[in-house]
Write a protein that holds these residues in place. Sequence first.
Motif, PDB file in Angstrom:
ATOM      1  N   ASN A   1       0.835  -1.201   0.000  1.00 42.25           N
ATOM      2  CA  ASN A   1       0.000   0.000   0.000  1.00 42.25           C
ATOM      3  C   ASN A   1       0.873   1.257   0.000  1.00 42.25           C
ATOM      4  OD1 ASN A   1      -1.841   2.078   0.590  1.00 42.25           O
ATOM      5  ND2 ASN A   1      -3.211   0.612   1.559  1.00 42.25           N
ATOM      6  N   PRO A   2       0.712   2.131  -1.026  1.00 45.25           N
ATOM      7  CA  PRO A   2       1.603   3.286  -1.167  1.00 45.25           C
ATOM      8  C   PRO A   2       1.479   4.316  -0.042  1.00 45.25           C
ATOM      9  CG  PRO A   2      -0.162   3.386  -2.783  1.00 45.25           C
ATOM     10  CD  PRO A   2      -0.240   2.035  -2.150  1.00 45.25           C
ATOM     11  N   VAL A   3       0.368   4.336   0.687  1.00 40.56           N
ATOM     12  CA  VAL A   3       0.194   5.402   1.682  1.00 40.56           C
ATOM     13  C   VAL A   3       0.466   4.945   3.114  1.00 40.56           C
ATOM     14  CG1 VAL A   3      -1.466   6.626   0.221  1.00 40.56           C
ATOM     15  CG2 VAL A   3      -2.306   5.087   1.996  1.00 40.56           C
ATOM     16  N   LEU A   4       0.901   3.705   3.282  1.00 45.22           N
ATOM     17  CA  LEU A   4       1.202   3.220   4.636  1.00 45.22           C
ATOM     18  C   LEU A   4       2.682   2.869   4.728  1.00 45.22           C
ATOM     19  CD1 LEU A   4      -1.886   0.871   5.074  1.00 45.22           C
ATOM     20  CD2 LEU A   4      -1.615   3.163   5.986  1.00 45.22           C
TER      21      LEU A   4
ATOM     22  N   GLU B   1       1.032  -5.035  10.855  1.00 47.02           N
ATOM     23  CA  GLU B   1      -0.423  -5.166  10.837  1.00 47.02           C
ATOM     24  C   GLU B   1      -0.898  -6.595  11.059  1.00 47.02           C
ATOM     25  OE1 GLU B   1      -2.247  -3.793   7.266  1.00 47.02           O
ATOM     26  OE2 GLU B   1      -3.945  -2.925   8.346  1.00 47.02           O
TER      27      GLU B   1
ATOM     28  N   TYR C   1       8.249   4.622   3.170  1.00 49.31           N
ATOM     29  CA  TYR C   1       7.104   4.179   2.379  1.00 49.31           C
ATOM     30  C   TYR C   1       7.572   3.268   1.246  1.00 49.31           C
ATOM     31  CZ  TYR C   1       4.321   7.502   4.966  1.00 49.31           C
ATOM     32  OH  TYR C   1       3.672   8.143   5.967  1.00 49.31           O
TER      33      TYR C   1
ATOM     34  N   HIS D   1       7.416   3.316  -1.901  1.00 57.63           N
ATOM     35  CA  HIS D   1       8.044   3.878  -3.105  1.00 57.63           C
ATOM     36  C   HIS D   1       9.519   4.194  -2.879  1.00 57.63           C
ATOM     37  CE1 HIS D   1       7.032   7.654  -1.014  1.00 57.63           C
ATOM     38  NE2 HIS D   1       8.072   8.149  -1.645  1.00 57.63           N
ATOM     39  N   GLN D   2       9.964   4.157  -1.619  1.00 58.54           N
ATOM     40  CA  GLN D   2      11.377   4.416  -1.339  1.00 58.54           C
ATOM     41  C   GLN D   2      12.219   3.135  -1.391  1.00 58.54           C
ATOM     42  OE1 GLN D   2       9.796   6.444   2.166  1.00 58.54           O
ATOM     43  NE2 GLN D   2      11.261   8.076   1.835  1.00 58.54           N
TER      44      GLN D   2
ATOM     45  N   ARG E   1      -8.838   1.942   6.128  1.00 62.50           N
ATOM     46  CA  ARG E   1      -7.427   2.280   6.209  1.00 62.50           C
ATOM     47  C   ARG E   1      -6.700   2.045   4.886  1.00 62.50           C
ATOM     48  NH1 ARG E   1      -5.211  -1.109  10.112  1.00 62.50           N
ATOM     49  NH2 ARG E   1      -6.132   0.170  11.712  1.00 62.50           N
ATOM     50  N   HIS E   2      -6.997   0.912   4.244  1.00 57.28           N
ATOM     51  CA  HIS E   2      -6.213   0.571   3.061  1.00 57.28           C
ATOM     52  C   HIS E   2      -6.766   1.181   1.774  1.00 57.28           C
ATOM     53  CE1 HIS E   2      -3.250  -2.350   4.631  1.00 57.28           C
ATOM     54  NE2 HIS E   2      -4.135  -2.471   5.598  1.00 57.28           N
ATOM     55  N   SER E   3      -8.086   1.330   1.677  1.00 60.52           N
ATOM     56  CA  SER E   3      -8.657   1.779   0.400  1.00 60.52           C
ATOM     57  C   SER E   3      -8.941   3.273   0.377  1.00 60.52           C
ATOM     58  CB  SER E   3      -9.965   1.037   0.098  1.00 60.52           C
ATOM     59  OG  SER E   3      -9.806  -0.329   0.308  1.00 60.52           O
TER      60      SER E   3
ATOM     61  N   ARG F   1      -8.025   6.034   1.863  1.00 65.61           N
ATOM     62  CA  ARG F   1      -7.005   7.074   1.783  1.00 65.61           C
ATOM     63  C   ARG F   1      -6.446   7.172   0.364  1.00 65.61           C
ATOM     64  NH1 ARG F   1      -2.020   7.439   5.845  1.00 65.61           N
ATOM     65  NH2 ARG F   1      -0.947   9.121   4.775  1.00 65.61           N
ATOM     66  N   ASN F   2      -6.286   6.017  -0.284  1.00 64.52           N
ATOM     67  CA  ASN F   2      -5.832   6.038  -1.675  1.00 64.52           C
ATOM     68  C   ASN F   2      -6.901   6.596  -2.597  1.00 64.52           C
ATOM     69  OD1 ASN F   2      -3.083   4.736  -1.995  1.00 64.52           O
ATOM     70  ND2 ASN F   2      -4.092   3.293  -0.639  1.00 64.52           N
TER      71      ASN F   2
ATOM     72  N   ILE G   1      -2.088  13.309   2.306  1.00 68.60           N
ATOM     73  CA  ILE G   1      -2.659  11.989   2.027  1.00 68.60           C
ATOM     74  C   ILE G   1      -1.625  11.047   1.430  1.00 68.60           C
ATOM     75  CG2 ILE G   1      -4.335  10.735   0.627  1.00 68.60           C
ATOM     76  CD1 ILE G   1      -6.172  13.094   0.783  1.00 68.60           C
TER      77      ILE G   1
ATOM     78  N   PRO H   1       2.132  10.005   0.620  1.00 64.11           N
ATOM     79  CA  PRO H   1       3.540  10.235   0.959  1.00 64.11           C
ATOM     80  C   PRO H   1       4.436  10.395  -0.278  1.00 64.11           C
ATOM     81  CG  PRO H   1       2.925   7.958   1.388  1.00 64.11           C
ATOM     82  CD  PRO H   1       1.662   8.708   1.090  1.00 64.11           C
ATOM     83  N   ARG H   2       3.998   9.855  -1.421  1.00 62.64           N
ATOM     84  CA  ARG H   2       4.833   9.953  -2.627  1.00 62.64           C
ATOM     85  C   ARG H   2       4.964  11.394  -3.072  1.00 62.64           C
ATOM     86  NH1 ARG H   2       1.454   5.515  -5.733  1.00 62.64           N
ATOM     87  NH2 ARG H   2      -0.060   6.616  -4.473  1.00 62.64           N
TER      88      ARG H   2
ATOM     89  N   LYS I   1       5.091  14.299  -1.137  1.00 58.53           N
ATOM     90  CA  LYS I   1       6.017  15.165  -0.411  1.00 58.53           C
ATOM     91  C   LYS I   1       7.462  14.698  -0.534  1.00 58.53           C
ATOM     92  CE  LYS I   1       4.986  13.008   4.027  1.00 58.53           C
ATOM     93  NZ  LYS I   1       3.872  12.963   4.922  1.00 58.53           N
ATOM     94  N   HIS I   2       7.649  13.415  -0.860  1.00 59.76           N
ATOM     95  CA  HIS I   2       9.019  12.952  -1.046  1.00 59.76           C
ATOM     96  C   HIS I   2       9.492  13.151  -2.478  1.00 59.76           C
ATOM     97  CE1 HIS I   2       9.334  11.278   2.908  1.00 59.76           C
ATOM     98  NE2 HIS I   2       8.241  10.606   2.742  1.00 59.76           N
TER      99      HIS I   2
END
Lengths: 334, 313
Positions: free
Chosen positions: A114-117, A125, A161, A163-164, B228-230, B232-233, B306, B308-309, B311-312
Amino acid sequence: MATAFKVEPAEPVLSVQGLTTSFRVSGDWHAAVRDVSFDLAHNETLALVGESGCGKSMTALSIMGLVPKPAGRITAGRIMFEGSDLVSLDREAMRRIRGNRISMIFQEPMTSLNPVLTVGFQVAEALRYHRAMGGAEADRAALDLLEQVKIPSAARRFKDYPHQFSGGMRQRVMIAIALACRPQVLLADEPTTALDVTIQAEVLALLAELKQAYGMSMVFITHNLGVVAAIADRVAVMYAGEIVEVAAVRELFRRPRHPYTELLLRSIPRVDRHVSHLETIEGQVPSIAAMPAGCRFAPRCPLREARCDAPPPLAGAAHHVVRCWVRSEGGGHG
Amino acid sequence: MIRYIVKRLVFAIPTLLAVLTLVFVLVRIVPGDPAQTILGDQASQEALQALRQRLGVDKPIFDQYVDFIKGALVGNWGESLVTGRPVLAEVWAVLPYTVDLTVAAILLGALIGIPLGTWSALHRNEAIDYATRVISLLGLSFPAFVSGILLLLAFAIELRWFPVISAGKLDDPVERLRNLTLPAINLGIIMAAYVTRVTRSSMLEVLGEDYIRTARAKGVPDRAVIWRHSLRNALIPVVTVVGLYLGILIGNSVLTEIVFNRPGLGKLIVGALNQRDYTMLQGLMVVYAFLIVAVNLITDLTYGFIDPRVKHG
């Protein structure tokens, strides 16, 4: 729980019996996986081999209870694991097994996280849900797992994350997630196909090492016969949704009996032999909606006979079975 | 995150300058002498000259530009030609109404649209999904002035729950809320319809992603898979749409303001257009430029929050 359940050496850890998983294609149900049966022994690696679309992945997803709904469903068969039939378990009971007693890793490390976790959270988890661990405790255990799968400076990268991370590193994270709860069975669906060759070898070595350390059984799905030779104890060859041959890995490579296995082995390019051209198998895999009534390989088979119009059973001695009218009698050919 | 915020802020500056320049050019390329247009054909030369001086249009174009940019940045936007009051004061007087209405409409849109879109996606091709899709399409295709009048008829005239004229004082919070309710619902319906549709399609896409399969494969319960998993994306495209729509909303609220007789930027701009209040128009264009840049900035910052990709990256 693992400690409470004692596996007798002779008794299979996982037993798939007559599994049929069907999909609805324009209104009709067709079997993508048909009458698949195999046993997985304690600490054994069974390779499931075949071309893309032959039902290998769907077999694994059926075991996990993750057949995409509502287009697909398990229409027949039993999947016996730790004394219960997974096919008849309810959602919640199945959820408690997934990622806990049976885990799965997937082909695409680039899109499977998951890209946002954060990576650390995604590993922790599974422990939170299956081991009821609190945040700090789960994080510690997750960090330990990331170290076990050899993520360099894991502590520093815990809050990074996906992507890193590179593809190989992501697949290591996937392995850490899958192994978090020390599962009895690991289903690895082409875990190295998307990786560079050198990384592939590293990940394979890691999987073999962890399998020994954890005492797991593994179903390793691949279309790469080179990988099969390196990692598997036994091989089940699938064609058009059916298992056509099962044998120990050396036996299969030396004495393939099903014509499809034979052609498959011959199509591997080899450097130690002079070949003027690469062998291919004539024709194409029949589509799911147009399966032959008899042997599913018959239309492409060089040994085809009249009796092949009837579906052949999986037959032969226990250590080497084959689904072929012609080859199931009187031993194999060289 | 701080670095990302600073970066976005710095990037907002050239955007703002470009928009201000565009406003300046647009006002200048309108054919004819503004003083003549304002005063009419009968005006004397002296009067015209005096007005030109007051408007500052007698100066060289570059000086005008510098004056304009300086004025825009420090909040000196001249005086309204109709009322004689400073443009900034006129704007400040109605801005709270516009902000109230916009924020309330966005909140309603998000609070209704996101759960409804998610629910619809989870029950794809079931009765609930069809109903949601039809209702949201209805919400989108209903003109704001019709739904506004219907709301007035039902809740202000028949039931008398809310005032017919929503131009009350701002200092009483209860009064302020009562005045806000109907206009906010009127705009919120459209917003909710948009958000529902975008959330639904975005959620459907996310639910088919590999990482959702991974979450299920590790035994994450359905509830956590969704929230949580869906979600936010799935919210990333929703933020884009809300951001784009917010800009349109600030301008389009004029119909709602007229129907409910509520002060606001929209009404101010229509008034200025009707009365050929050039300084007012120019000032309002500057306000819009600021607002749009601000909305874009907030949208960008929300992305960073939302995803992280971003801001990095």
